[in-house]
Design a protein around this motif. Sequence first.
Motif, PDB file in Angstrom:
ATOM      1  N   GLU A   1     -29.864 -14.472  26.690  1.00  0.00           N
ATOM      2  CA  GLU A   1     -29.811 -15.057  28.133  1.00  0.00           C
ATOM      3  C   GLU A   1     -28.524 -14.965  28.624  1.00  0.00           C
ATOM      4  O   GLU A   1     -28.338 -14.701  29.812  1.00  0.00           O
ATOM      5  CB  GLU A   1     -30.390 -16.620  28.022  1.00  0.00           C
ATOM      6  CG  GLU A   1     -30.031 -17.361  29.272  1.00  0.00           C
ATOM      7  CD  GLU A   1     -30.537 -16.700  30.562  1.00  0.00           C
ATOM      8  OE1 GLU A   1     -29.930 -17.092  31.733  1.00  0.00           O
ATOM      9  OE2 GLU A   1     -31.462 -15.982  30.779  1.00  0.00           O
TER      10      GLU A   1
ATOM     11  N   GLU B   1     -35.158 -24.180  29.987  1.00  0.00           N
ATOM     12  CA  GLU B   1     -36.297 -23.362  29.401  1.00  0.00           C
ATOM     13  C   GLU B   1     -36.694 -23.573  27.961  1.00  0.00           C
ATOM     14  O   GLU B   1     -37.980 -24.235  27.675  1.00  0.00           O
ATOM     15  CB  GLU B   1     -36.060 -21.980  29.408  1.00  0.00           C
ATOM     16  CG  GLU B   1     -37.167 -21.141  28.834  1.00  0.00           C
ATOM     17  CD  GLU B   1     -36.613 -19.483  28.970  1.00  0.00           C
ATOM     18  OE1 GLU B   1     -36.733 -18.677  28.074  1.00  0.00           O
ATOM     19  OE2 GLU B   1     -35.772 -19.274  29.950  1.00  0.00           O
ATOM     20  N   LEU B   2     -35.825 -24.176  27.137  1.00  0.00           N
ATOM     21  CA  LEU B   2     -36.251 -24.259  25.700  1.00  0.00           C
ATOM     22  C   LEU B   2     -36.570 -25.772  25.454  1.00  0.00           C
ATOM     23  O   LEU B   2     -37.548 -26.241  24.933  1.00  0.00           O
ATOM     24  CB  LEU B   2     -35.153 -24.276  24.908  1.00  0.00           C
ATOM     25  CG  LEU B   2     -34.292 -22.724  24.789  1.00  0.00           C
ATOM     26  CD1 LEU B   2     -32.960 -23.032  24.040  1.00  0.00           C
ATOM     27  CD2 LEU B   2     -35.553 -22.023  23.766  1.00  0.00           C
TER      28      LEU B   2
ATOM     29  N   ARG C   1     -32.160 -15.809  21.074  1.00  0.00           N
ATOM     30  CA  ARG C   1     -32.716 -15.943  22.336  1.00  0.00           C
ATOM     31  C   ARG C   1     -31.638 -16.435  23.431  1.00  0.00           C
ATOM     32  O   ARG C   1     -31.513 -16.185  24.621  1.00  0.00           O
ATOM     33  CB  ARG C   1     -33.730 -16.885  22.135  1.00  0.00           C
ATOM     34  CG  ARG C   1     -34.439 -17.226  23.613  1.00  0.00           C
ATOM     35  CD  ARG C   1     -35.817 -18.090  23.497  1.00  0.00           C
ATOM     36  NE  ARG C   1     -36.778 -18.497  24.636  1.00  0.00           N
ATOM     37  CZ  ARG C   1     -37.393 -19.157  24.658  1.00  0.00           C
ATOM     38  NH1 ARG C   1     -38.042 -19.592  23.427  1.00  0.00           N
ATOM     39  NH2 ARG C   1     -38.030 -19.544  25.794  1.00  0.00           N
ATOM     40  N   ILE C   2     -30.822 -17.418  22.853  1.00  0.00           N
ATOM     41  CA  ILE C   2     -29.832 -17.872  23.805  1.00  0.00           C
ATOM     42  C   ILE C   2     -28.723 -17.047  24.078  1.00  0.00           C
ATOM     43  O   ILE C   2     -28.326 -16.931  25.430  1.00  0.00           O
ATOM     44  CB  ILE C   2     -29.011 -19.323  23.017  1.00  0.00           C
ATOM     45  CG1 ILE C   2     -30.249 -20.428  22.789  1.00  0.00           C
ATOM     46  CG2 ILE C   2     -27.971 -19.897  23.575  1.00  0.00           C
ATOM     47  CD1 ILE C   2     -29.825 -21.640  21.760  1.00  0.00           C
TER      48      ILE C   2
ATOM     49  N   VAL D   1     -27.134 -25.213  22.695  1.00  0.00           N
ATOM     50  CA  VAL D   1     -26.779 -24.342  23.618  1.00  0.00           C
ATOM     51  C   VAL D   1     -25.288 -24.489  24.008  1.00  0.00           C
ATOM     52  O   VAL D   1     -24.745 -23.333  24.451  1.00  0.00           O
ATOM     53  CB  VAL D   1     -27.737 -24.446  25.022  1.00  0.00           C
ATOM     54  CG1 VAL D   1     -29.190 -24.192  24.304  1.00  0.00           C
ATOM     55  CG2 VAL D   1     -27.597 -25.767  25.231  1.00  0.00           C
TER      56      VAL D   1
ATOM     57  N   ILE E   1     -31.000 -21.799  30.062  1.00  0.00           N
ATOM     58  CA  ILE E   1     -31.881 -21.602  28.875  1.00  0.00           C
ATOM     59  C   ILE E   1     -32.157 -23.103  28.276  1.00  0.00           C
ATOM     60  O   ILE E   1     -32.922 -23.319  27.443  1.00  0.00           O
ATOM     61  CB  ILE E   1     -30.889 -20.814  27.855  1.00  0.00           C
ATOM     62  CG1 ILE E   1     -31.710 -20.339  26.651  1.00  0.00           C
ATOM     63  CG2 ILE E   1     -29.617 -21.454  27.511  1.00  0.00           C
ATOM     64  CD1 ILE E   1     -32.799 -19.653  26.775  1.00  0.00           C
ATOM     65  N   TYR E   2     -31.185 -24.052  28.450  1.00  0.00           N
ATOM     66  CA  TYR E   2     -31.329 -25.582  27.914  1.00  0.00           C
ATOM     67  C   TYR E   2     -32.946 -25.855  28.617  1.00  0.00           C
ATOM     68  O   TYR E   2     -33.686 -26.483  27.813  1.00  0.00           O
ATOM     69  CB  TYR E   2     -30.498 -26.363  28.152  1.00  0.00           C
ATOM     70  CG  TYR E   2     -30.827 -27.714  27.878  1.00  0.00           C
ATOM     71  CD1 TYR E   2     -30.667 -28.135  26.419  1.00  0.00           C
ATOM     72  CD2 TYR E   2     -31.305 -28.775  28.869  1.00  0.00           C
ATOM     73  CE1 TYR E   2     -30.910 -29.369  26.298  1.00  0.00           C
ATOM     74  CE2 TYR E   2     -31.447 -29.933  28.697  1.00  0.00           C
ATOM     75  CZ  TYR E   2     -31.534 -30.393  27.277  1.00  0.00           C
ATOM     76  OH  TYR E   2     -32.152 -31.676  26.918  1.00  0.00           O
TER      77      TYR E   2
ATOM     78  N   GLN F   1     -27.259 -13.029  31.904  1.00  0.00           N
ATOM     79  CA  GLN F   1     -26.396 -13.826  33.100  1.00  0.00           C
ATOM     80  C   GLN F   1     -25.209 -13.358  33.489  1.00  0.00           C
ATOM     81  O   GLN F   1     -24.815 -13.252  34.570  1.00  0.00           O
ATOM     82  CB  GLN F   1     -26.291 -15.403  32.315  1.00  0.00           C
ATOM     83  CG  GLN F   1     -25.757 -16.425  33.293  1.00  0.00           C
ATOM     84  CD  GLN F   1     -25.668 -17.773  32.672  1.00  0.00           C
ATOM     85  OE1 GLN F   1     -24.505 -18.064  32.615  1.00  0.00           O
ATOM     86  NE2 GLN F   1     -26.712 -18.259  32.244  1.00  0.00           N
TER      87      GLN F   1
END
Length: 283
Positions: free
Chosen positions: A24, A271-272, A20-21, A248, A268-269, A28
């Motif tokens: 993203e 979001e998680l 997932r990371i 991340v 992403i940080y 990006q």
Amino acid sequence: MSTPRFALIGHPVAHSLSPRIHAEFARQTGIAMEYGLIDATAERFDAALAEFAAAGGAGANVTLPHKARAATVCNHLSDRARRCGVVNTLIRTATGWDGDNTDGLGLVRDLTDRHGQDLRGRRVLLIGAGGVAHGVAPALLDAGISGLVIVNRTDSRTDALADLLGEPARVHPRNFTDLHTLGVFDLIINATSIGHASDGGELPLPNSLIAPRGDVVDLGYGEAAIGFLAWARACGADQLIDGLGMLVEQAAESFKCWHGVRPDADAIYAELRAESGSPAAMA
């Protein structure tokens, strides 16, 4: 032209957030890549890596229990991988694999940039002497800490890490049984399963280890970090930090190793983190 393939190799890996990371990061930066998971036991690591390379693998992240073994299969190691003796990032070249380690830089970036930590002059306790501990210890020393005490259940592994770091004036290997005699620490970092549900026991730690305004980090994240951070909160720790930010940040550094551009890890940080909750709230 086929899409470049990347993967995380470890055992187990089904829980990993890495796909997932990196998805993203690819979105990006506009870089096309596939990122999968390879579950391989220690006995299967070499074969799994060879199969991945034969199928066009361009790079891989390496997690437990393979970081030390990964260093031995590389034709070339970066300076930081050579210094810590373990590899978490593999880069495919025309002649084989190059190895790097981004764990330490990932941790320091998270502590300093995201959590406002000034590591200079701090007395640090590192619990654990495995692959993750090897990865982060040199970066902590480079960040200017005044001393690093390493404790582990196996004395030989503690001594081996201390010897590898080669700074006897600042690095001190100790046994768990010594903890009640070691005074207090400005920063305590848990690089083991102590306090995790999988560890299955009470924390073998004195309640007097944390200095006033001292901070505590568990390199696990989510539910895995709850037990250790709950102990730290009960002991009066100031900041309670889990390993999500390090995860991340080290991934962003791996992405840079492969593609030559470092993505922004903040989105992403956030979001998680919103999904998992804050370490303080969990504790």
